[in-house]
Design a protein around this motif. Structure first.
Motif, PDB file in Angstrom:
ATOM      1  N   TRP A   1       0.841  -1.190   0.000  1.00 25.87           N
ATOM      2  CA  TRP A   1       0.000   0.000   0.000  1.00 25.87           C
ATOM      3  C   TRP A   1       0.880   1.245   0.000  1.00 25.87           C
ATOM      4  O   TRP A   1       1.796   1.381   0.797  1.00 25.87           O
ATOM      5  N   VAL A   2       0.568   2.139  -0.940  1.00 22.18           N
ATOM      6  CA  VAL A   2       1.241   3.438  -1.008  1.00 22.18           C
ATOM      7  C   VAL A   2       0.148   4.494  -0.886  1.00 22.18           C
ATOM      8  O   VAL A   2      -0.628   4.715  -1.822  1.00 22.18           O
ATOM      9  N   GLY A   3       0.071   5.118   0.296  1.00 19.17           N
ATOM     10  CA  GLY A   3      -1.035   6.038   0.529  1.00 19.17           C
ATOM     11  C   GLY A   3      -2.337   5.258   0.591  1.00 19.17           C
ATOM     12  O   GLY A   3      -2.474   4.303   1.352  1.00 19.17           O
ATOM     13  N   ASN A   4      -3.280   5.647  -0.240  1.00 19.76           N
ATOM     14  CA  ASN A   4      -4.585   4.982  -0.232  1.00 19.76           C
ATOM     15  C   ASN A   4      -4.772   4.027  -1.396  1.00 19.76           C
ATOM     16  O   ASN A   4      -5.893   3.675  -1.742  1.00 19.76           O
ATOM     17  N   ARG A   5      -3.670   3.625  -2.046  1.00 16.96           N
ATOM     18  CA  ARG A   5      -3.810   2.678  -3.155  1.00 16.96           C
ATOM     19  C   ARG A   5      -2.758   1.574  -3.065  1.00 16.96           C
ATOM     20  O   ARG A   5      -1.671   1.767  -2.511  1.00 16.96           O
ATOM     21  N   LYS A   6      -3.097   0.440  -3.641  1.00 16.03           N
ATOM     22  CA  LYS A   6      -2.212  -0.729  -3.633  1.00 16.03           C
ATOM     23  C   LYS A   6      -1.416  -0.762  -4.934  1.00 16.03           C
ATOM     24  O   LYS A   6      -1.991  -0.691  -6.032  1.00 16.03           O
ATOM     25  N   GLU A   7      -0.085  -0.833  -4.811  1.00 14.01           N
ATOM     26  CA  GLU A   7       0.779  -0.846  -5.986  1.00 14.01           C
ATOM     27  C   GLU A   7       1.477  -2.188  -6.125  1.00 14.01           C
ATOM     28  O   GLU A   7       1.935  -2.769  -5.130  1.00 14.01           O
ATOM     29  N   TYR A   8       1.582  -2.644  -7.382  1.00 14.40           N
ATOM     30  CA  TYR A   8       2.220  -3.918  -7.677  1.00 14.40           C
ATOM     31  C   TYR A   8       3.584  -3.678  -8.312  1.00 14.40           C
ATOM     32  O   TYR A   8       3.751  -2.786  -9.143  1.00 14.40           O
ATOM     33  N   SER A   9       4.553  -4.499  -7.919  1.00 20.30           N
ATOM     34  CA  SER A   9       5.907  -4.402  -8.483  1.00 20.30           C
ATOM     35  C   SER A   9       6.561  -5.773  -8.417  1.00 20.30           C
ATOM     36  O   SER A   9       6.020  -6.706  -7.812  1.00 20.30           O
ATOM     37  N   PHE A  10       7.721  -5.878  -9.041  1.00 14.57           N
ATOM     38  CA  PHE A  10       8.473  -7.121  -8.970  1.00 14.57           C
ATOM     39  C   PHE A  10       9.409  -7.092  -7.771  1.00 14.57           C
ATOM     40  O   PHE A  10       9.864  -6.014  -7.350  1.00 14.57           O
ATOM     41  N   ILE A  11       9.694  -8.266  -7.227  1.00 16.37           N
ATOM     42  CA  ILE A  11      10.581  -8.373  -6.073  1.00 16.37           C
ATOM     43  C   ILE A  11      11.949  -7.810  -6.434  1.00 16.37           C
ATOM     44  O   ILE A  11      12.496  -8.080  -7.505  1.00 16.37           O
ATOM     45  N   THR A  12      12.503  -6.986  -5.556  1.00 16.57           N
ATOM     46  CA  THR A  12      13.799  -6.354  -5.785  1.00 16.57           C
ATOM     47  C   THR A  12      14.866  -7.404  -6.084  1.00 16.57           C
ATOM     48  O   THR A  12      14.945  -8.441  -5.422  1.00 16.57           O
ATOM     49  N   GLY A  13      15.676  -7.117  -7.102  1.00 10.94           N
ATOM     50  CA  GLY A  13      16.739  -8.047  -7.481  1.00 10.94           C
ATOM     51  C   GLY A  13      16.335  -9.015  -8.549  1.00 10.94           C
ATOM     52  O   GLY A  13      17.163  -9.786  -9.041  1.00 10.94           O
ATOM     53  N   PHE A  14      15.048  -8.996  -8.914  1.00  9.13           N
ATOM     54  CA  PHE A  14      14.600  -9.893  -9.971  1.00  9.13           C
ATOM     55  C   PHE A  14      15.254  -9.491 -11.281  1.00  9.13           C
ATOM     56  O   PHE A  14      15.285  -8.330 -11.670  1.00  9.13           O
ATOM     57  N   LYS A  15      15.819 -10.490 -11.952  1.00  5.03           N
ATOM     58  CA  LYS A  15      16.513 -10.228 -13.227  1.00  5.03           C
ATOM     59  C   LYS A  15      15.473 -10.212 -14.358  1.00  5.03           C
ATOM     60  O   LYS A  15      14.948 -11.248 -14.732  1.00  5.03           O
ATOM     61  N   SER A  16      15.193  -9.052 -14.846  1.00  7.86           N
ATOM     62  CA  SER A  16      14.175  -8.916 -15.895  1.00  7.86           C
ATOM     63  C   SER A  16      14.783  -9.066 -17.281  1.00  7.86           C
ATOM     64  O   SER A  16      15.992  -9.174 -17.442  1.00  7.86           O
ATOM     65  N   ILE A  17      13.913  -9.067 -18.279  1.00  8.04           N
ATOM     66  CA  ILE A  17      14.363  -9.133 -19.672  1.00  8.04           C
ATOM     67  C   ILE A  17      15.150  -7.875 -19.986  1.00  8.04           C
ATOM     68  O   ILE A  17      14.699  -6.773 -19.673  1.00  8.04           O
ATOM     69  N   PRO A  18      16.326  -7.993 -20.620  1.00  9.78           N
ATOM     70  CA  PRO A  18      17.111  -6.794 -20.940  1.00  9.78           C
ATOM     71  C   PRO A  18      16.299  -5.842 -21.807  1.00  9.78           C
ATOM     72  O   PRO A  18      15.710  -6.253 -22.807  1.00  9.78           O
ATOM     73  N   PRO A  19      16.195  -4.569 -21.410  1.00 11.85           N
ATOM     74  CA  PRO A  19      15.393  -3.621 -22.181  1.00 11.85           C
ATOM     75  C   PRO A  19      16.111  -3.196 -23.464  1.00 11.85           C
ATOM     76  O   PRO A  19      17.335  -3.250 -23.561  1.00 11.85           O
ATOM     77  N   ILE A  20      15.325  -2.799 -24.446  1.00 13.15           N
ATOM     78  CA  ILE A  20      15.870  -2.237 -25.677  1.00 13.15           C
ATOM     79  C   ILE A  20      15.646  -0.741 -25.615  1.00 13.15           C
ATOM     80  O   ILE A  20      14.516  -0.283 -25.459  1.00 13.15           O
ATOM     81  N   SER A  21      16.719   0.012 -25.687  1.00 12.03           N
ATOM     82  CA  SER A  21      16.618   1.459 -25.544  1.00 12.03           C
ATOM     83  C   SER A  21      16.537   2.135 -26.911  1.00 12.03           C
ATOM     84  O   SER A  21      17.245   1.750 -27.845  1.00 12.03           O
ATOM     85  N   PHE A  22      15.648   3.120 -27.025  1.00  9.65           N
ATOM     86  CA  PHE A  22      15.536   3.914 -28.236  1.00  9.65           C
ATOM     87  C   PHE A  22      15.648   5.386 -27.864  1.00  9.65           C
ATOM     88  O   PHE A  22      15.125   5.820 -26.835  1.00  9.65           O
ATOM     89  N   SER A  23      16.289   6.145 -28.731  1.00  6.57           N
ATOM     90  CA  SER A  23      16.279   7.597 -28.557  1.00  6.57           C
ATOM     91  C   SER A  23      14.944   8.123 -29.063  1.00  6.57           C
ATOM     92  O   SER A  23      14.211   7.425 -29.771  1.00  6.57           O
ATOM     93  N   LEU A  24      14.614   9.358 -28.704  1.00  2.00           N
ATOM     94  CA  LEU A  24      13.359   9.959 -29.159  1.00  2.00           C
ATOM     95  C   LEU A  24      13.332  10.039 -30.682  1.00  2.00           C
ATOM     96  O   LEU A  24      12.298   9.827 -31.314  1.00  2.00           O
TER      97      LEU A  24
END
Length: 333
Positions: free
Chosen positions: A63-86
């Motif tokens: 809970w963050v304030g008056n709402r429930k927020e979902y996230s991944f457990i810290t340290g979880f190795k996610s899929i490598p992101p692909i970065s793009f410039s604007l």
């Protein structure tokens, strides 16, 4: 989901990927935000959460304030992101506007999924800005072909092309009522003037043939794999063609009237072309290329503003076509 707002039409796999990206990029997101971003209901979001967890993405909520927020457990190795410039993103959105020819095909579904993934990691302000950019160019694809009826055939051909599986097809040539069977190895899919073509090494002919996708009536993908020869270079095969027809090259010279000379000078018609400006304001265009029917059709599109100088044989053939047209228009209907 907002009332009266149509749901986005993309697969569950694409939606799950979007949700994963949203959670990763925002470091915590509420159910209400996900409902707004994906245009599905609360029950669907919870089902997606289960699918994400089952796939090995450990979700946590707080809970963050008056709402429930979902996230991944810290340290979880996610899929490598692909970065793009604007600037790169702008180019992608500009290119998207030219892909209308794939409407109704599996390629359109893939294109939608790609841009949904991009949307999922962008702040809403940037996403809206890029959507606006995508509308600053409007391609007019006159005479483009409708491939919505060939969706299943394109799906099978895509599989064969990606995994290099041999295929059998039935193909109906122009002017024939009965399709003929062919077996071979699909090498390349070609896009030309709003049309899709398949380049296949045909076993019966021991050679390469080009098939128009809309004339393929059935496809069978075999388990047998093939290897594309190292010497096969599709871009080289069409170096000597004016369009898609691969024939013996001819030496073409045509003279264009002064009032349309600029339209000839401003374009590349063939890699080996040469343009010569004449004193009266006209221009001569010369090149070596095969595909007589395509060249004749192109010349005829300019009416009396062009004169074919050489080859003499093609000039005679062009005259016969013009004479035949003249006969048809001698009398008003």
């Amino acid at each position: 989901m907002k009332k009266g707002k149509p749901g986005k039409k993309y697969s569950q796999a694409a939606r799950l990927h979007n949700i994963i990206r949203l959670i990763e990029s925002r470091h915590g997101i509420s159910i209400e935000e996900l409902i707004d971003e994906t245009d599905v209901d609360r029950r669907t979001i919870y089902r997606d959460f289960k699918a994400i967890s089952d796939a090995g993405y450990p979700l946590t909520a707080e809970w963050v304030g008056n709402r429930k927020e979902y996230s991944f457990i810290t340290g979880f190795k996610s899929i490598p992101p692909i970065s793009f410039s604007l600037q790169e993103l702008m180019t992608l959105y500009l290119l998207r506007s030219y892909l209308n020819m794939f409407e109704g095909t599996p390629f359109q579904e893939d294109i939608s999924a790609i841009f949904n993934k991009i949307h999922s990691v962008l702040p809403p302000r940037y996403a809206a800005h890029l959507e606006r950019i995508s509308n600053i160019t409007i391609p007019l694809l006159q005479g483009r072909k409708d491939y919505s009826k060939a969706s299943e055939i394109l799906s099978q051909l895509r599989q064969a092309l990606i995994y290099q599986n041999s295929i059998s097809i039935t193909y109906r040539s122009p002017g024939t009522k009965t399709p003929r069977p062919y077996s071979g190895d699909p090498y390349t899919m070609l896009v030309y003037k709003g049309g899709l073509y398949l380049i296949v090494y045909v076993q019966q002919r021991k050679g390469i043939r080009t098939f128009a996708i809309e004339r393929i009536e059935s496809v069978t993908v075999h388990d047998q794999r093939f290897e594309i020869p190292e010497e096969y270079k599709p871009e080289k095969d069409f170096d000597n063609s004016f369009g898609i027809v691969n024939e013996v090259p001819l030496s073409i010279t045509a003279k264009f009237a002064p009032e349309i000379a600029h339209t000839i000078e401003e374009r590349i018609w063939h890699k080996n072309q040469k343009i010569k400006k004449l004193s009266d304001g006209s221009v001569e265009l010369s090149f070596m290329a095969g595909g007589k029917i395509e060249i004749l059709s192109w010349l005829l599109s300019y009416g009396d503003k062009v004169e074919l100088i050489s080859p003499v044989e093609m000039r005679r053939e062009l005259k016969e076509i013009i004479d035949s047209m003249q006969c048809k228009y001698k009398k008003d209907r």
